[in-house]
Design an enzyme around this catalytic site. Structure first.
Site, PDB file in Angstrom:
ATOM      1  N   CYS A   1     -12.106   2.279   1.037  1.00 30.94           N
ATOM      2  CA  CYS A   1     -10.683   2.600   1.139  1.00 30.94           C
ATOM      3  C   CYS A   1     -10.142   1.817   2.328  1.00 30.94           C
ATOM      4  O   CYS A   1     -10.765   1.807   3.400  1.00 30.94           O
ATOM      5  CB  CYS A   1     -10.468   4.099   1.339  1.00 30.94           C
ATOM      6  N   THR A   2      -9.006   1.174   2.149  1.00 30.35           N
ATOM      7  CA  THR A   2      -8.494   0.313   3.212  1.00 30.35           C
ATOM      8  C   THR A   2      -8.180   1.093   4.485  1.00 30.35           C
ATOM      9  O   THR A   2      -8.257   0.544   5.585  1.00 30.35           O
ATOM     10  CB  THR A   2      -7.245  -0.445   2.736  1.00 30.35           C
ATOM     11  N   HIS A   3      -7.822   2.369   4.355  1.00 30.16           N
ATOM     12  CA  HIS A   3      -7.559   3.170   5.552  1.00 30.16           C
ATOM     13  C   HIS A   3      -8.793   3.271   6.453  1.00 30.16           C
ATOM     14  O   HIS A   3      -8.665   3.336   7.679  1.00 30.16           O
ATOM     15  CB  HIS A   3      -7.115   4.583   5.165  1.00 30.16           C
TER      16      HIS A   3
ATOM     17  N   GLY B   1      -3.079   8.725  -4.361  1.00 38.72           N
ATOM     18  CA  GLY B   1      -4.324   9.156  -4.991  1.00 38.72           C
ATOM     19  C   GLY B   1      -4.183  10.295  -5.988  1.00 38.72           C
ATOM     20  O   GLY B   1      -4.732  10.233  -7.088  1.00 38.72           O
TER      21      GLY B   1
ATOM     22  N   CYS C   1      -4.792  -1.903  -1.335  1.00 41.35           N
ATOM     23  CA  CYS C   1      -5.086  -0.503  -1.630  1.00 41.35           C
ATOM     24  C   CYS C   1      -6.069  -0.482  -2.786  1.00 41.35           C
ATOM     25  O   CYS C   1      -5.788  -1.051  -3.846  1.00 41.35           O
ATOM     26  CB  CYS C   1      -3.799   0.233  -1.995  1.00 41.35           C
ATOM     27  N   ASN C   2      -7.207   0.185  -2.593  1.00 41.03           N
ATOM     28  CA  ASN C   2      -8.194   0.248  -3.657  1.00 41.03           C
ATOM     29  C   ASN C   2      -7.671   1.016  -4.861  1.00 41.03           C
ATOM     30  O   ASN C   2      -7.860   0.613  -6.011  1.00 41.03           O
ATOM     31  CB  ASN C   2      -9.481   0.900  -3.135  1.00 41.03           C
ATOM     32  N   THR C   3      -6.991   2.138  -4.615  1.00 43.48           N
ATOM     33  CA  THR C   3      -6.494   2.965  -5.715  1.00 43.48           C
ATOM     34  C   THR C   3      -5.457   2.217  -6.541  1.00 43.48           C
ATOM     35  O   THR C   3      -5.477   2.247  -7.771  1.00 43.48           O
ATOM     36  CB  THR C   3      -5.894   4.271  -5.169  1.00 43.48           C
TER      37      THR C   3
ATOM     38  N   ASP D   1       0.882  -1.172   0.000  1.00 48.10           N
ATOM     39  CA  ASP D   1       0.000   0.000   0.000  1.00 48.10           C
ATOM     40  C   ASP D   1       0.914   1.215   0.000  1.00 48.10           C
ATOM     41  O   ASP D   1       2.130   1.098   0.225  1.00 48.10           O
ATOM     42  CB  ASP D   1      -0.905  -0.016   1.233  1.00 48.10           C
ATOM     43  N   SER D   2       0.332   2.387  -0.190  1.00 47.84           N
ATOM     44  CA  SER D   2       1.141   3.600  -0.077  1.00 47.84           C
ATOM     45  C   SER D   2       1.534   3.860   1.366  1.00 47.84           C
ATOM     46  O   SER D   2       2.616   4.372   1.654  1.00 47.84           O
ATOM     47  CB  SER D   2       0.367   4.805  -0.630  1.00 47.84           C
TER      48      SER D   2
END
Length: 263
Positions: A177-179, A40, A70-72, A7-8
């Site tokens: 969003c995973t966050h 993003g 991460c969805n993005t 992920d970022s």
């Protein structure tokens, strides 16, 4: 067994904790990109380049599978990551749980980043899996950044703004969003106030993606195994420790060995 997640930032904690609960013996590799986050606002080409670098760093540790948590990144870079790593390393993407939420027949709200809200990708999922359902896309500006910084004040403000855009008669909430899964409690509290305490159903991606990762490598959940799994943290390819913000969340503390693997 070794499973990598990318992920970022710390959005991968929810899926990593879900894997840890299922397989306490699994070694985990958490590969993020603090040098390049947030992803993003980047162009799809730039984001794909960053995601490939993070995936390659994880792949150097020879995991049995890689979760794109991460969805993005799933939207823009999943095909490129799969093209480079598969079939040697199975790659599992993260997709908002729109299909099961819509199947309930209720009023669905999809909380997502502004970049994902209204995007062709999300609209395609709604078209393919939520035909006929009442769906509201809810942009959540600043929420992922607030979660990343473990800024409770900013989280509360961003959640309140998103709750105000959510229909009061909502029945099902997709955390796109995973966050957001790291801060589900404040979201639940804000929506309880919005809906008058209605019993809402929440859909995240951490649990399904952890199950899918194990399935792809022919493993099954064995939560009763000894907690022998190791943890490797990579920051833009460099070995590091869990960031301080991770310890603000139960998932981060679990991965650090400071919490019980429940749930």
């Amino acid at each position: 067994m070794k499973i990598a997640l990318m992920d970022s930032g710390i959005g991968l904690l929810a899926a990593a904790a879900a894997v840890r609960r299922r397989r306490p013996d699994a070694d985990l590799v958490l590969s993020s990109d603090p040098d390049g986050m947030p992803w993003g606002p980047r162009t799809p080409e730039d984001l794909t380049g960053r995601a490939l670098a993070v995936a390659r760093a994880a792949a150097e540790h020879r995991p049995d599978a890689l979760i794109v948590a991460c969805n993005t990144a799933t939207v823009h870079a999943l095909d490129a990551v799969r093209a480079e790593l598969e079939p040697d390393i199975p790659v599992i993407g993260t997709v908002p749980a729109i299909k099961p939420a819509a199947a309930s027949g209720g009023r669905v709200a999809i909380w997502a980043t502004p970049a994902t809200t209204g995007s062709p990708y999300q609209r395609g999922l709604i078209r393919d899996f939520a035909t006929g359902a009442r769906v509201t896309e809810v942009p959540c500006p600043g929420l992922a950044d607030a979660v990343e910084a473990a800024d409770d004040v900013a989280v509360t403000a961003a959640v309140a703004a998103a709750a105000a855009l959510t229909p009061a008669d909502v029945t099902d909430v997709v955390l796109g969003c995973t966050h957001y899964e790291l801060t589900e409690s404040p979201i639940r509290a804000a929506l309880a106030a919005r809906t008058g305490g209605a019993a809402l159903v929440y859909y995240g991606s951490a649990e399904p993606v952890a199950t899918q990762a194990l399935r792809r490598i022919g493993a099954v959940a064995e939560p009763g195994l000894p907690r022998t799994g190791g943890l490797t943290v990579l920051h833009s390819g460099r070995e590091a420790a869990l960031p301080a913000a991770a310890f603000a969340y139960v998932e981060g503390r679990l991965l650090a060995g400071q919490g019980a693997p429940v749930g």
